[in-house]
Write a protein that holds these residues in place. Structure first.
Motif, PDB file in Angstrom:
ATOM      1  N   ASP A  65       4.014   0.162  -1.093  1.00 31.29           N
ATOM      2  CA  ASP A  65       3.997  -1.262  -1.426  1.00 31.29           C
ATOM      3  C   ASP A  65       3.710  -2.115  -0.194  1.00 31.29           C
ATOM      4  O   ASP A  65       3.078  -3.172  -0.295  1.00 31.29           O
ATOM      5  CB  ASP A  65       5.324  -1.674  -2.057  1.00 31.29           C
ATOM      6  CG  ASP A  65       5.492  -1.118  -3.464  1.00 31.29           C
ATOM      7  OD1 ASP A  65       4.471  -0.943  -4.160  1.00 31.29           O
ATOM      8  OD2 ASP A  65       6.634  -0.839  -3.865  1.00 31.29           O
ATOM      9  N   TRP A  68       0.028  -2.092   0.162  1.00 29.54           N
ATOM     10  CA  TRP A  68      -0.602  -2.992  -0.809  1.00 29.54           C
ATOM     11  C   TRP A  68      -0.435  -4.450  -0.381  1.00 29.54           C
ATOM     12  O   TRP A  68      -1.379  -5.259  -0.512  1.00 29.54           O
ATOM     13  CB  TRP A  68      -0.005  -2.791  -2.196  1.00 29.54           C
ATOM     14  CG  TRP A  68      -0.581  -1.650  -2.968  1.00 29.54           C
ATOM     15  CD1 TRP A  68       0.064  -0.500  -3.351  1.00 29.54           C
ATOM     16  CD2 TRP A  68      -1.922  -1.539  -3.478  1.00 29.54           C
ATOM     17  NE1 TRP A  68      -0.793   0.314  -4.047  1.00 29.54           N
ATOM     18  CE2 TRP A  68      -2.014  -0.299  -4.141  1.00 29.54           C
ATOM     19  CE3 TRP A  68      -3.036  -2.364  -3.413  1.00 29.54           C
ATOM     20  CZ2 TRP A  68      -3.188   0.135  -4.750  1.00 29.54           C
ATOM     21  CZ3 TRP A  68      -4.212  -1.943  -4.014  1.00 29.54           C
ATOM     22  CH2 TRP A  68      -4.277  -0.705  -4.676  1.00 29.54           C
ATOM     23  N   ILE A 167      -3.759  -7.820  -6.546  1.00 33.71           N
ATOM     24  CA  ILE A 167      -2.794  -7.009  -5.791  1.00 33.71           C
ATOM     25  C   ILE A 167      -1.395  -7.593  -5.942  1.00 33.71           C
ATOM     26  O   ILE A 167      -0.405  -6.868  -6.124  1.00 33.71           O
ATOM     27  CB  ILE A 167      -3.189  -6.925  -4.304  1.00 33.71           C
ATOM     28  CG1 ILE A 167      -4.507  -6.168  -4.141  1.00 33.71           C
ATOM     29  CG2 ILE A 167      -2.086  -6.236  -3.498  1.00 33.71           C
ATOM     30  CD1 ILE A 167      -5.015  -6.118  -2.720  1.00 33.71           C
TER      31      ILE A 167
END
Length: 291
Positions: A65, A68, A167
Motif C-alpha cells: 500500500d 501504491w 489509485i
C-alpha cells in the motif's frame, strides 16, 4: 442529517476549498507556477508528516500500500508539472478544456481496472460534465503550433490526475486517510521540488503577502480540498468523485466575479450550468460500489 447528506455536504466544503485555488494563485502571481505547486504540496507535507508519525500508524501501512500511495504521489506530481507546463504554450481556457477530460479516463479505468460498473446515469452525468467543461474552454480554444503542444500536455495532465484518483480509490479501501495523503502529498512535493531545482525555478525571494497566499493555498485547496476528495474515495465510486471536481471551475468563476469583477461570458455560464446538471445526474445514480 443523514449520512448521505453529510457526505455531500462535506464534499461541498471540499469543492469550495479547491475553488479558491485559482484566486489564491492569481494573488500569488509573483511566484512562478511551478514554485506555487512546490510550496502548496511542500507546506501540506510538512504539516501532515509530524501528525502522521505522532499518530503512530504510518509504519503499520503494508509495503504494498505504501508503494501504491507513492505511485499516487508520482501521478499527482506529474499532473501538476504537465498542467503548469501546458500554460506556457496555450491559453488557460484551452488548458482547462483538456485537463477536465479526467472523468472519462477515470470512468474507463474504474470499469476495466477497479471492476466498478459505470451505470448509464453516471455515464450520462460524466458526458454532460465534460461537455460543460469543454464549453468553458471552447471559446478560447487554439489549435496548431505551440498551442497544440500545450493542449497535449494538458490532456496528459488530465490522464495523470485520473491515475491519481484511481489509485486513491484502490488504496483508501484499506488505508486510513491521514496515512494515505501523507505519503501521497510528500512524494508529490519531493518530485515537484526536484522539477523546480532542475529547471532553476526560484523558490524564494517573494513578498510577505505572496508567502501568505502560498500558505493559504496549502491550507485550503490542498489540505482541505484535495484531502476531502481523497476521503470521499472510500465512500463513493471514483467516477463520481472525479465528476464532482469539475465543479471547481464553476466555483472559481463565481469567486473571480466577486474578487476581480470578471463577468463570465454566456458560453461560460452555459458550460457551468451543464456541469452542475452532469454532477446532479451523477449523484442521483446509486452505484453498487458506493459505501
Amino acid at each position: 442529517m443523514s449520512p448521505r447528506s453529510f457526505l455531500y455536504a462535506r464534499i461541498g466544503v471540499g469543492i469550495a476549498a479547491v475553488s479558491f485555488g485559482a484566486i489564491l494563485i492569481r494573488f500569488a502571481e509573483e511566484a512562478p507556477p511551478l514554485a506555487i505547486a512546490a510550496w502548496r504540496l511542500g507546506l501540506t507535507a510538512i504539516v501532515l508528516l509530524p501528525l502522521s508519525f505522532w499518530k503512530g500508524r504510518l509504519h503499520r501501512v503494508p509495503k504494498r500500500d505504501v508503494a501504491w500511495a507513492v505511485a499516487s504521489g508520482v501521478a499527482l506530481a506529474v499532473h501538476f508539472v504537465l498542467w503548469i507546463a501546458s500554460l506556457r504554450y496555450t491559453r488557460v481556457a484551452s488548458s482547462v478544456l483538456f485537463v477536465t477530460t479526467h472523468p472519462i479516463f477515470v470512468g474507463i479505468g474504474a470499469h476495466y481496472i477497479l471492476k466498478e460498473r459505470v451505470r448509464r446515469g453516471l455515464a450520462a452525468g460524466i458526458a454532460l460534465a465534460v461537455l460543460g467543461g469543454g464549453l468553458i474552454g471552447f471559446g478560447d480554444l487554439q489549435l496548431g503550433g505551440e498551442a497544440l503542444q500545450g493542449d497535449l500536455l494538458a490532456l496528459a495532465g488530465g490522464f495523470a490526475v485520473a491515475v491519481y484518483f484511481l489509485i486513491g480509490r484502490r488504496v483508501r479501501r484499506t488505508v486510513s486517510l491521514l496515512d494515505y495523503v501523507t505519503i501521497t502529498y510528500a512524494t508529490a512535493a519531493v518530485l515537484v521540488l526536484a522539477a523546480c531545482l532542475v529547471s532553476n525555478c526560484p523558490l524564494a525571494g517573494f513578498s510577505s503577502k505572496t508567502y501568505l497566499y502560498l500558505g493559504l493555498l496549502a491550507l485550503g485547496p490542498q489540505m482541505i480540498g484535495h484531502t476531502t476528495f481523497n476521503w470521499a474515495l472510500k465512500h463513493l465510486a471514483a467516477s463520481k468523485v472525479s465528476v464532482m471536481i469539475l465543479a471547481e471551475p464553476v466555483g472559481s468563476s463565481l469567486l473571480a466575479l466577486l474578487f476581480f469583477r470578471e463577468v463570465p461570458s454566456w458560453l461560460n455560464v452555459a458550460g457551468a450550468v451543464i456541469i452542475l446538471l452532469g454532477i446532479y445526474l451523477s449523484l442521483r445514480t446509486k452505484e453498487a460500489t458506493d459505501a
